[in-house]
Enzyme design. Structure first.
Site, PDB file in Angstrom:
ATOM      1  N   TYR B 293       0.829  -1.194   0.055  1.00 22.91           N
ATOM      2  CA  TYR B 293       0.030  -0.073   0.085  1.00 22.91           C
ATOM      3  C   TYR B 293       0.926   1.339   0.097  1.00 22.91           C
ATOM      4  CZ  TYR B 293      -3.594  -3.214   1.580  1.00 22.91           C
ATOM      5  OH  TYR B 293      -4.440  -4.355   1.630  1.00 22.91           O
ATOM      6  N   HIS B 304      -6.953   0.657  -2.022  1.00 24.26           N
ATOM      7  CA  HIS B 304      -6.691  -0.782  -2.932  1.00 24.26           C
ATOM      8  C   HIS B 304      -5.131  -0.737  -2.824  1.00 24.26           C
ATOM      9  CE1 HIS B 304      -6.920  -3.606  -5.980  1.00 24.26           C
ATOM     10  NE2 HIS B 304      -6.133  -2.963  -6.654  1.00 24.26           N
ATOM     11  N   LYS B 335      -3.500  -5.406  -9.727  1.00 25.58           N
ATOM     12  CA  LYS B 335      -2.246  -4.927  -9.185  1.00 25.58           C
ATOM     13  C   LYS B 335      -1.329  -5.199 -10.134  1.00 25.58           C
ATOM     14  CE  LYS B 335      -4.115  -6.735  -4.802  1.00 25.58           C
ATOM     15  NZ  LYS B 335      -4.674  -5.489  -4.337  1.00 25.58           N
TER      16      LYS B 335
END
Lengths: 358, 358
Positions: B293, B304, B335
C-alpha cells in the site's frame, strides 16, 4: 468456573457437561457431569471469558494470556489451531478435535478438527468439514489432501480455507478425424501442411498457421501432446514415417528430449481426458498445463472452459502459497483448479481444490 | 521475384530496396538497390506471397513450405521467431532482427527483434519494443529481463507478451509508533498483548487477536518480518529481552529457523519498502510474498493495494509458465506484479512485469 490441567487435558466439573458439552459442543464427557477439554477448547473458553482460569498440577492459576503462551510454547501448532478453532466458532460451527476416542475422531491422521453442520454438534453423526490446519510454510503431501479442508494460517495469522474433492468431468467431445493426416516434426511442434478443416474446427486439435493478413489453407500446428495423442489412435503419421506406431515413438522421443519425464505424465493426462470426451488445450496463459472443455461442438462457437489442470507427480507436496496462487487464479477466471497426480504411464488421481468460505 | 540464399542471408536485387526496405521495412540495404533479408523476413515475404521463392547455392528452389521447414530444422528457435515476427507484422508494426550491423542492432544479446513505433521503420531512430522470443519451456534469467518485452511462444504456438520495467513506488505511509512496545516471541509470530491502537490502525502493523465474538483489547499478532522491522527501529522489544538489538537478533534467528535464507531476503525487501513509505502486508492469498500500500491513513479506510511482490534471488531464472501465472493473477486483481531481486543484506533490483498487447 476453573478447569484443572493434567496431561494436556483440562478437566471441568460442576455442571460442565450440560453447560459446555451438551449446550455448546466443547470437550467430551468423562463420567457424571464432568468433561475434559483439549487445550484449544480450554483456551477458547478462557478467551471468551466463559472459563475463569486453568489450574495446573503445581497449583499455578493461568489466565487466557498465560495459558495461551504456555500452550503455544510447548506445542508449535497450537497457536495456528487456536486461530482456526476460534474462527470456525465465530462462524457459528461446533467442532471437536479429531483425537482418538473423542467425538471428532478421524481415521486420517492429518485431520485436526471435525466440524459439524450448523445447528449440529458432537452428539450427532453428521460431519460438515474435516479440517487440517497448516502454517503457510509447511508443504502438504498431495496424497493426503483428498476430502479434506485445508485451513492455512499465513504469517500474519489470516486464514484461507481450501477444500479438496474429486472433480467430475462430464465430457461429450468425442471427435474422431476418421482419416490419417500427415505432419512434419519440426522442433517442439508438428506442422500438418494439409489437414482437413474439421481437425481444428471440430476436433480443436492444433492451431492454424495463419495471421490476419495471410492463411496457408489447411496448415495447422500441433503441440507434441496433441500430435502424440493423434498418432496413438492411428490418426497421424509423420512425413517419411508411414507407420503410426513409429510416428508415435518419434513424437514421444522428441517430447522427452524437450521436457524430460514430465512429457510422459502430461501425455497420460492428455490422452485420458481426450478418451473421456474432454478437450485439453494449453493452460499456459493461466500458468497451468491444460485448460479443458467438456463440450466442443466447433471452435467458432467455443464454450467457456471449465477446468485448469496442473500435472504433478504422486509424491508431490504442495507449497501452500503456490496452492493459494493456483486456486485464486482459477477462481478469478471462473474455472476449477484440478491437480492430476500421476507417474508416467500410471493411473491418475484427480484432485480439485477450491477456495471455501465456511 | 526470387531471393538468393547464402550463409543464412537472402539477397534480393531488382527494385528490392525501394519495394521491401524503404516501403515496408524488410531487410537491410547492401549497396545499390540490393538488400539482404534474414531468414525470418524472407519466410514472411514468402508466406505473404510477396516473394516467390528462395534459390539456394545448389540451385534448389524453395517455396514457403520447404524454406520454412529447412530453416526450422537448422535453427531450433526459427519457428518461434517466425510466429512472433508474423504476429507483430499483423499488428501493423515494422521490425528488424537485432543482428550486429542491422538496423535493429541492440547491445543486449538477448534481444531478437527491434520493433519501431507504428508508422516508423528502420530508417527512423525511435524504438517501441525490444523483443526477446522464448519458448514456454525455456527459463529466463531474471537479470536479463529489464527493459525488454518477452514474447513467449507456448506449446500450441499462441503468444503472450510480457513487458518488464522498473516499478515506481510512491509511498507516503511514514508511520512511526513513537513508543517501544513489548511482544512475546511465540512460534513463528510475535504477540503484543498490550499495543497502542495506532500500531495497527494507523501503522498497519500486525493483526488484532480477535474474533467476531470477543476481542482481547490491544492484543495484536505480528509476523516475524513485521516484528523484526519494528525491532530494527527500536520500537519493539521482546518479553525478557529489554535491549532492542538483542530482540532484533532473536526475531531474525527465529525467522531463519522457520524459513532459512529466504527470511533475510524478505526482511531486506520489507524494511526497504517501509523506509520508503510503502506498507507491505502478506501477499499469501495472491501467492506472493507481499501486497503493498502506498498510502495508508488508517486501516478502517484502507485504499486498494497497488503491487504484488515476489522476492527472488538475483540468480533466479523465471519459468515462463510461472511468470505467466504471477502476471495473470496480478492483472486479475488490478495490481502490478513486481519482483524484488536480492541476496541477503544486498541492494534490491526491482522488476515489474505486466502483460502487453502490442
Amino acid at each position: 468456573m476453573n478447569g484443572t490441567l493434567h496431561d494436556d487435558r483440562i478437566a471441568v466439573g460442576g455442571d460442565a457437561k450440560q453447560r459446555y458439552y451438551d449446550g455448546r459442543g466443547y470437550g467430551r464427557p468423562i463420567g457424571g457431569n464432568e468433561i475434559e477439554l483439549s487445550r484449544v477448547e480450554a483456551a477458547h473458553l478462557l478467551f471468551r471469558g466463559d472459563l475463569e482460569a486453568v489450574v495446573t498440577d503445581t497449583g499455578a492459576t493461568l489466565s487466557f494470556k498465560s495459558f495461551f503462551t504456555q500452550s503455544a510454547r510447548t506445542d508449535s501448532g497450537f497457536a495456528q489451531r487456536f486461530l482456526v478453532y476460534a474462527d470456525l466458532r465465530d462462524r457459528g460451527f461446533y467442532l471437536s478435535p479429531a483425537l482418538d476416542g473423542w467425538p471428532g475422531e478421524d481415521t486420517n491422521e492429518a485431520v485436526d478438527f471435525t466440524v459439524y453442520p450448523r445447528g449440529k454438534g458432537p452428539t450427532d453423526t453428521a460431519v460438515k468439514y474435516r479440517i487440517t490446519v497448516v502454517g503457510e510454510r509447511k508443504p502438504i503431501p498431495a496424497a493426503e489432501l483428498a476430502g479434506l479442508v485445508l485451513a492455512v494460517v499465513d504469517e500474519e495469522s489470516e486464514l484461507t480455507y481450501l477444500e479438496s474433492a474429486e472433480p467430475s468431468f462430464d465430457g461429450s467431445s468425442l471427435y474422431d478425424p476418421e482419416t490419417t493426416i500427415e505432419g512434419a516434426l519440426i522442433g517442439d511442434r508438428v506442422i500438418c501442411w494439409d489437414a482437413p478443416e474439421h481437425v481444428y474446427e471440430t476436433g480443436f486439435y492444433g492451431q492454424p498457421l495463419s495471421g490476419r493478413a495471410a492463411i496457408i489453407d489447411g496448415a495447422i500446428q500441433l503441440s507434441l501432446v496433441e500430435a502424440a495423442g493423434l498418432a496413438s489412435i492411428d490418426r497421424l503419421t509423420l512425413t517419411d514415417i508411414t507407420d503410426s506406431d513409429d510416428s508415435y515413438d518419434a513424437i514421444v522421443a522428441r517430447g522427452r528430449e524437450v521436457e524430460g519425464d514430465r512429457f510422459d505424465r502430461r501425455l497420460t493426462v492428455y490422452q485420458t481426458l481426450r478418451s473421456n470426451g474432454v478437450v485439453p488445450k494449453t493452460g499456459f496463459k493461466f500458468g497451468a498445463d491444460f485448460r479443458t472443455y467438456n463440450n466442443v461442438e466447433s471452435v467458432s462457437n467455443l464454450p467457456h472452459s471449465e477446468h485448469l489442470i496442473r500435472v504433478v507427480s504422486p509424491e508431490h507436496a504442495f507449497d501452500p502459497k503456490e496452492l493459494s496462487l493456483d486456486v485464486r487464479l482459477a477462481g478469478g477466471v471462473r474455472k476449477r483448479m484440478v491437480f492430476a497426480l500421476t507417474g508416467a504411464n500410471e493411473t491418475i488421481t484427480w484432485l480439485s481444490v477450491s477456495r471455501l468460505t465456511p
